[in-house]
Design a protein around this motif. Structure first.
Motif, PDB file in Angstrom:
ATOM      1  N   ILE A 178      46.446  42.718  14.514  1.00  0.00           N
ATOM      2  CA  ILE A 178      46.958  41.390  14.189  1.00  0.00           C
ATOM      3  C   ILE A 178      48.465  41.518  14.023  1.00  0.00           C
ATOM      4  O   ILE A 178      48.947  42.175  13.103  1.00  0.00           O
ATOM      5  CB  ILE A 178      46.307  40.851  12.897  1.00  0.00           C
ATOM      6  N   THR A 179      49.233  40.908  14.934  1.00  0.00           N
ATOM      7  CA  THR A 179      50.688  41.081  14.901  1.00  0.00           C
ATOM      8  C   THR A 179      51.401  39.735  14.959  1.00  0.00           C
ATOM      9  O   THR A 179      51.053  38.868  15.770  1.00  0.00           O
ATOM     10  CB  THR A 179      51.164  41.961  16.077  1.00  0.00           C
ATOM     11  N   GLY A 180      52.398  39.572  14.084  1.00  0.00           N
ATOM     12  CA  GLY A 180      53.237  38.380  14.103  1.00  0.00           C
ATOM     13  C   GLY A 180      52.502  37.089  13.821  1.00  0.00           C
ATOM     14  O   GLY A 180      52.899  36.027  14.301  1.00  0.00           O
ATOM     15  N   VAL A 181      51.445  37.168  13.015  1.00  0.00           N
ATOM     16  CA  VAL A 181      50.605  35.995  12.755  1.00  0.00           C
ATOM     17  C   VAL A 181      50.915  35.403  11.379  1.00  0.00           C
ATOM     18  O   VAL A 181      51.175  36.125  10.419  1.00  0.00           O
ATOM     19  CB  VAL A 181      49.110  36.378  12.829  1.00  0.00           C
ATOM     20  N   ARG A 182      50.863  34.087  11.283  1.00  0.00           N
ATOM     21  CA  ARG A 182      51.020  33.427   9.996  1.00  0.00           C
ATOM     22  C   ARG A 182      49.636  33.337   9.345  1.00  0.00           C
ATOM     23  O   ARG A 182      48.737  32.686   9.878  1.00  0.00           O
ATOM     24  CB  ARG A 182      51.604  32.030  10.194  1.00  0.00           C
ATOM     25  N   LEU A 183      49.479  34.007   8.203  1.00  0.00           N
ATOM     26  CA  LEU A 183      48.192  34.052   7.491  1.00  0.00           C
ATOM     27  C   LEU A 183      48.374  33.603   6.042  1.00  0.00           C
ATOM     28  O   LEU A 183      47.782  34.174   5.124  1.00  0.00           O
ATOM     29  CB  LEU A 183      47.624  35.473   7.540  1.00  0.00           C
ATOM     30  N   ARG A 184      49.191  32.587   5.841  1.00  0.00           N
ATOM     31  CA  ARG A 184      49.460  32.122   4.476  1.00  0.00           C
ATOM     32  C   ARG A 184      48.179  31.671   3.773  1.00  0.00           C
ATOM     33  O   ARG A 184      47.398  30.907   4.328  1.00  0.00           O
ATOM     34  CB  ARG A 184      50.449  30.958   4.494  1.00  0.00           C
ATOM     35  N   GLU A 185      47.990  32.189   2.554  1.00  0.00           N
ATOM     36  CA  GLU A 185      46.851  31.841   1.707  1.00  0.00           C
ATOM     37  C   GLU A 185      45.507  32.102   2.379  1.00  0.00           C
ATOM     38  O   GLU A 185      44.503  31.441   2.071  1.00  0.00           O
ATOM     39  CB  GLU A 185      46.962  30.392   1.209  1.00  0.00           C
ATOM     40  N   ALA A 186      45.478  33.054   3.304  1.00  0.00           N
ATOM     41  CA  ALA A 186      44.206  33.448   3.920  1.00  0.00           C
ATOM     42  C   ALA A 186      43.359  34.177   2.881  1.00  0.00           C
ATOM     43  O   ALA A 186      43.882  34.855   1.996  1.00  0.00           O
ATOM     44  CB  ALA A 186      44.461  34.355   5.119  1.00  0.00           C
ATOM     45  N   ASP A 187      42.047  34.023   2.962  1.00  0.00           N
ATOM     46  CA  ASP A 187      41.131  34.699   2.046  1.00  0.00           C
ATOM     47  C   ASP A 187      40.632  35.990   2.701  1.00  0.00           C
ATOM     48  O   ASP A 187      39.799  35.953   3.595  1.00  0.00           O
ATOM     49  CB  ASP A 187      39.958  33.781   1.707  1.00  0.00           C
ATOM     50  N   LEU A 188      41.201  37.116   2.251  1.00  0.00           N
ATOM     51  CA  LEU A 188      40.811  38.432   2.763  1.00  0.00           C
ATOM     52  C   LEU A 188      40.094  39.232   1.691  1.00  0.00           C
ATOM     53  O   LEU A 188      39.975  40.458   1.780  1.00  0.00           O
ATOM     54  CB  LEU A 188      42.061  39.185   3.245  1.00  0.00           C
ATOM     55  N   ALA A 189      39.600  38.559   0.659  1.00  0.00           N
ATOM     56  CA  ALA A 189      38.909  39.245  -0.433  1.00  0.00           C
ATOM     57  C   ALA A 189      37.699  40.007   0.104  1.00  0.00           C
ATOM     58  O   ALA A 189      36.876  39.468   0.837  1.00  0.00           O
ATOM     59  CB  ALA A 189      38.461  38.231  -1.484  1.00  0.00           C
ATOM     60  N   GLY A 190      37.635  41.283  -0.235  1.00  0.00           N
ATOM     61  CA  GLY A 190      36.496  42.105   0.183  1.00  0.00           C
ATOM     62  C   GLY A 190      36.481  42.474   1.652  1.00  0.00           C
ATOM     63  O   GLY A 190      35.543  43.112   2.127  1.00  0.00           O
ATOM     64  N   ALA A 191      37.518  42.093   2.398  1.00  0.00           N
ATOM     65  CA  ALA A 191      37.560  42.421   3.834  1.00  0.00           C
ATOM     66  C   ALA A 191      37.855  43.902   4.019  1.00  0.00           C
ATOM     67  O   ALA A 191      38.563  44.515   3.220  1.00  0.00           O
ATOM     68  CB  ALA A 191      38.610  41.582   4.543  1.00  0.00           C
ATOM     69  N   ASP A 192      37.300  44.495   5.065  1.00  0.00           N
ATOM     70  CA  ASP A 192      37.536  45.899   5.372  1.00  0.00           C
ATOM     71  C   ASP A 192      38.524  45.993   6.532  1.00  0.00           C
ATOM     72  O   ASP A 192      38.181  45.741   7.679  1.00  0.00           O
ATOM     73  CB  ASP A 192      36.227  46.596   5.745  1.00  0.00           C
ATOM     74  N   LEU A 193      39.783  46.337   6.197  1.00  0.00           N
ATOM     75  CA  LEU A 193      40.851  46.455   7.188  1.00  0.00           C
ATOM     76  C   LEU A 193      41.225  47.914   7.413  1.00  0.00           C
ATOM     77  O   LEU A 193      42.354  48.222   7.792  1.00  0.00           O
ATOM     78  CB  LEU A 193      42.069  45.654   6.723  1.00  0.00           C
TER      79      LEU A 193
END
Length: 197
Positions: free
Chosen positions: A120-135
């Motif tokens: 994921i590059t150069g993306v606007r992810l304002r206030e995205a919910d990534l809780a518990g996500a595995d990155l």
């Protein structure tokens, strides 16, 4: 003028390698539709639901999937370039390996998602919910993640360089081996209460 399709339910349809150019879907439902290798350019999906839809190896450019709900969809090797997914939700979807370049994914819900190794590059992810996500091992560079929710996220060995991490509490996520740049390191140190001189 774009072709407007409103409130239509599509079920068990084969749209393999379909070219979706300048089509506008509003409030439509897609159930078990095969969009493998489909290509969209300038298409709009607003307030649509996707259930068990195959987006495998599909390519999307300058398209919008706003306020959409994706449930049990397969996005294996899907690519989104300059797309808008503001306010969309992904629930129990297969998102690997996903490639996202540019665009606006603000307010997107990816809670608990398996995003290992995604790019994921150069993306606007304002206030995205990534809780518990595995990155784990993911590339998440040059992204605007201001206000994002990180509680319980795994960022092990992720490349986070150039991204806005102001909302990240290092104590609330697993960050071992994650790569950040010098400016981000100063920010994290200050968040932890250190004085940088």
């Amino acid at each position: 003028m774009p072709e407007l399709i409103e409130g239509v339910a599509f079920r068990d349809e084969d749209w393999y390698a379909e070219e979706l150019v300048d089509r506008h879907f509003v409030g439509c439902s897609f159930q078990r539709v095969d969009l493998t290798e489909a290509v969209s350019r300038g298409a709009v999906f607003d307030g649509c639901t996707f259930g068990s839809v195959s987006f495998n190896v599909s390519r999307h450019t300058d398209s919008a999937f706003t306020r959409c709900v994706f449930t049990r969809c397969n996005l294996f090797e899907a690519e989104f370039t300059g797309c808008k997914l503001v306010g969309s939700t992904f629930d129990r979807c297969d998102l690997r390996p996903l490639v996202v370049t540019g665009g606006d994914w603000s307010f997107t819900t990816l809670a608990g998602a398996d995003l290992r190794g995604v790019r994921i590059t150069g993306v606007r992810l304002r206030e995205a919910d990534l809780a518990g996500a595995d990155l784990t091992g993911a590339t998440l560079t040059g992204a605007d993640l201001s206000g994002a929710q990180w509680r319980g996220a795994r960022l092990i060995d992720a490349d986070l360089r150039g991204s806005d991490l102001t909302s990240l509490d290092p104590g609330g996520a697993q960050v071992a081996g994650a790569v950040i740049d010098a400016a981000q390191a100063v920010l994290v140190a200050r968040t932890l209460g250190f004085e940088v001189r």
